[in-house]
Design a protein around this motif. Structure first.
Motif, PDB file in Angstrom:
ATOM      1  N   ALA A 139      -1.452  56.294  71.759  1.00  0.00           N
ATOM      2  CA  ALA A 139      -2.628  56.324  72.621  1.00  0.00           C
ATOM      3  C   ALA A 139      -2.536  55.113  73.538  1.00  0.00           C
ATOM      4  O   ALA A 139      -2.639  53.971  73.066  1.00  0.00           O
ATOM      5  N   ALA A 140      -2.302  55.352  74.806  1.00  0.00           N
ATOM      6  CA  ALA A 140      -2.133  54.279  75.799  1.00  0.00           C
ATOM      7  C   ALA A 140      -1.092  53.263  75.353  1.00  0.00           C
ATOM      8  O   ALA A 140      -1.224  52.067  75.601  1.00  0.00           O
ATOM      9  N   GLY A 141      -0.045  53.761  74.673  1.00  0.00           N
ATOM     10  CA  GLY A 141       1.038  52.891  74.228  1.00  0.00           C
ATOM     11  C   GLY A 141       0.899  52.379  72.819  1.00  0.00           C
ATOM     12  O   GLY A 141       1.854  51.832  72.264  1.00  0.00           O
ATOM     13  N   ARG A 142      -0.266  52.527  72.192  1.00  0.00           N
ATOM     14  CA  ARG A 142      -0.453  52.111  70.800  1.00  0.00           C
ATOM     15  C   ARG A 142       0.097  53.194  69.883  1.00  0.00           C
ATOM     16  O   ARG A 142      -0.311  54.361  69.970  1.00  0.00           O
ATOM     17  N   VAL A 143       1.025  52.844  69.000  1.00  0.00           N
ATOM     18  CA  VAL A 143       1.603  53.812  68.072  1.00  0.00           C
ATOM     19  C   VAL A 143       0.517  54.341  67.142  1.00  0.00           C
ATOM     20  O   VAL A 143      -0.305  53.577  66.611  1.00  0.00           O
ATOM     21  N   LEU A 144       0.511  55.649  66.966  1.00  0.00           N
ATOM     22  CA  LEU A 144      -0.462  56.288  66.083  1.00  0.00           C
ATOM     23  C   LEU A 144       0.196  56.702  64.780  1.00  0.00           C
ATOM     24  O   LEU A 144       1.242  57.359  64.780  1.00  0.00           O
ATOM     25  N   VAL A 199      -1.559  48.788  63.747  1.00  0.00           N
ATOM     26  CA  VAL A 199      -1.720  47.416  64.226  1.00  0.00           C
ATOM     27  C   VAL A 199      -0.356  46.785  64.526  1.00  0.00           C
ATOM     28  O   VAL A 199       0.535  46.744  63.678  1.00  0.00           O
ATOM     29  N   GLY A 200      -0.197  46.344  65.771  1.00  0.00           N
ATOM     30  CA  GLY A 200       0.999  45.603  66.157  1.00  0.00           C
ATOM     31  C   GLY A 200       2.171  46.451  66.616  1.00  0.00           C
ATOM     32  O   GLY A 200       3.216  45.895  66.967  1.00  0.00           O
ATOM     33  N   GLU A 201       2.063  47.781  66.662  1.00  0.00           N
ATOM     34  CA  GLU A 201       3.172  48.644  67.054  1.00  0.00           C
ATOM     35  C   GLU A 201       2.846  49.394  68.341  1.00  0.00           C
ATOM     36  O   GLU A 201       1.794  50.030  68.449  1.00  0.00           O
ATOM     37  N   TYR A 202       3.782  49.337  69.289  1.00  0.00           N
ATOM     38  CA  TYR A 202       3.564  49.908  70.614  1.00  0.00           C
ATOM     39  C   TYR A 202       4.838  50.588  71.101  1.00  0.00           C
ATOM     40  O   TYR A 202       5.928  50.317  70.587  1.00  0.00           O
ATOM     41  N   VAL A 203       4.702  51.443  72.111  1.00  0.00           N
ATOM     42  CA  VAL A 203       5.859  52.112  72.707  1.00  0.00           C
ATOM     43  C   VAL A 203       5.726  52.106  74.227  1.00  0.00           C
ATOM     44  O   VAL A 203       4.618  52.083  74.778  1.00  0.00           O
ATOM     45  N   ALA A 204       6.891  52.157  74.897  1.00  0.00           N
ATOM     46  CA  ALA A 204       6.934  52.287  76.352  1.00  0.00           C
ATOM     47  C   ALA A 204       8.219  53.006  76.727  1.00  0.00           C
ATOM     48  O   ALA A 204       9.181  53.044  75.957  1.00  0.00           O
TER      49      ALA A 204
END
Length: 466
Positions: free
Chosen positions: A351-356, A363-368
């Protein structure tokens, strides 16, 4: 201080790092850019064709970011393996941004894909771009007379162009010597680039398309009957409703066909050493083999527009002879151990780059990049994508920074058996490639193998390859 790991040093990873350190809302952000390879830049180094110097010059922009004192490059670091699982990475950093791209090519899903001589365009690009995982390939080029490239995007155009180019034109590039040597003795004289839809649906850019018509010693052929099947091609007024790039593509092809001669800059057919045939409205249905298990031809079904942007089969078939077939029909993301993955989309849920994870932000995990949105867009598309992810991370900065971390993750990585290549190691690779080129009477030439890259970087060679 907020410490962030960005996994992947291609455009999406570098743009994410840039966004994180240049913003002013959260002071003191420090970023480590990790990459499995000892060399940075991702697809800009290993995906852009060697004869496209202008696009490759983007490395200079990425270099400027990675030389920022707030950013550290750590190559030769594989994330998701036994030495550095994703969970461990989150113990060493407040946040992790995964920018791992879409590394797997799509298959055609037709009989015969297992035949010798059938490859992905990705494998061919990796080979001529000196990706160290591709060492040892040669694609049997001396024995190939006819090649078929299946696809209608820029990668398909790239591999078609490289197959048709002469050794003298590629020698000034940084193409690795083994690939240049194989192409110098290539037997390829005919290359057919085949699309299942029409010219108005081509995914290639106009600049790439036009290049095919200016290759020395190469004639480009078109079948007017195939072109006029496309309503937008046959009706100039209809083409006006297309996106600008598709409209320009149609105009280029219409101009070539109406000229009833090779495109401007190409020689007359009788003088051509090689030929490129642009074919449309043909869907591959089977790859045919010879008695030795090697591909000998592609069987294709004639298609027609279905009025909804797709095509339908007609039940009429033809064969194109080929000893080499390269499929270029898109990419898919690959699951990274420890991260959630949507196999249908080939992306990490976010969600907007936040890993689900199970529908909730982890918490603390993102993607691009492509692992976030799928393999869409051009290099510049990664900028807004990375900006959105960085914005989400910075909004979470207060909670993220509350965790205590080791002073520096490097000792922990080395203790796990990793040998990170830092920026001076990459500079060593650059120097070694310049020296290699000088020894061959060429400009800088890429080192194509793991041992050579790691030796140049001053890192221990792997026991059996990463």
């Amino acid at each position: 201080m907020l410490r962030v790991a960005v996994v992947g040093s291609g455009p999406s990873g570098v743009y994410a790092a840039k966004e994180l350190v240049e913003q002013r809302e959260v002071p003191g952000v420090r970023v480590d850019v990790l990459d499995r390879l000892p060399a940075p830049y991702g697809l800009v180094r290993y995906g852009v064709a060697p004869d496209h110097e202008k696009i490759k010059s983007l490395q200079g922009n990425l270099r400027g970011v990675l030389e920022d004192e707030r950013i550290r490059f750590l190559g030769n670091v594989e994330v998701g393996g036994e030495a550095l699982p994703t969970g461990r990475l989150l113990e060493l950093y407040h946040a992790v941004v995964y920018c791992v791209g879409a590394a797997r090519d799509r298959h055609l899903g037709i009989p015969g894909e297992e035949l010798a001589g059938v490859h992905s365009a990705t494998a061919f690009v990796n080979w001529y771009s000196a990706h160290p995982d591709a060492v040892g390939e040669d694609f049997g080029l001396p024995r190939v007379r006819s090649a078929v490239v299946i696809g209608a995007g820029n990668v398909a155009v790239d591999v078609t162009r490289i197959l048709a180019r002469g050794e003298a034109e590629l020698r000034p590039t940084d193409m690795p010597q083994p690939a240049l040597g194989a192409l110098a003795v290539s037997g390829v004289r005919e290359v057919a680039m085949v699309a299942r839809r029409g010219p108005a649906q081509g995914k290639f850019t106009t600049k790439e398309l036009r290049e095919l018509g200016t290759l020395p010693g190469v004639a480009v052929t078109l079948d007017p009957a195939e072109l006029t099947l496309d309503p937008a091609y046959a009706d100039p007024a209809g083409a006006a409703g297309l996106p600008a790039v598709n409209r320009r593509n149609v105009e280029v092809l219409r101009g070539w066909a109406e000229a009833a001669q090779p495109p401007a800059g190409a020689p007359a057919d009788s003088d051509a050493e090689r030929r490129i045939a642009l074919r449309f409205f043909l869907r591959p249905v089977e790859l045919l083999g010879d008695s030795g298990g090697a591909v000998r031809a592609v069987r294709l079904e004639r298609t027609l527009p279905d009025g909804r942007g797709g095509v339908t089969g007609t039940g009429t078939y033809e064969e194109i002879g080929a000893q080499l077939v390269l499929r270029s029909v898109g990419y898919r993301g690959v699951a990274l151990p420890g991260l959630p993955f949507d196999p249908a989309r080939g992306t990490v849920p976010h969600a907007a780059g936040r890993v689900l994870r199970d529908g909730r932000a982890s918490v603390g995990e993102y993607v691009a990049g492509w692992i976030k949105r799928g393999p869409t867009g051009v290099i510049g598309t990664n900028r807004p994508c990375a900006k959105e992810t960085a914005s989400s991370l910075l909004q979470d900065a207060g909670a993220l920074a509350a965790r205590d971390l080791p002073d520096d993750p490097l000792p922990a990585m080395r203790a796990a058996g990793l040998h990170p290549v830092e920026w001076p190691g990459w500079l060593g690779i650059e120097e070694a490639e310049a020296a290699l080129g000088a020894s061959l009477g060429r400009h800088s030439v890429k080192i194509p193998d793991w041992p050579g890259l790691l030796a140049a970087a001053g890192a221990p060679a792997p026991m059996s390859g990463p």
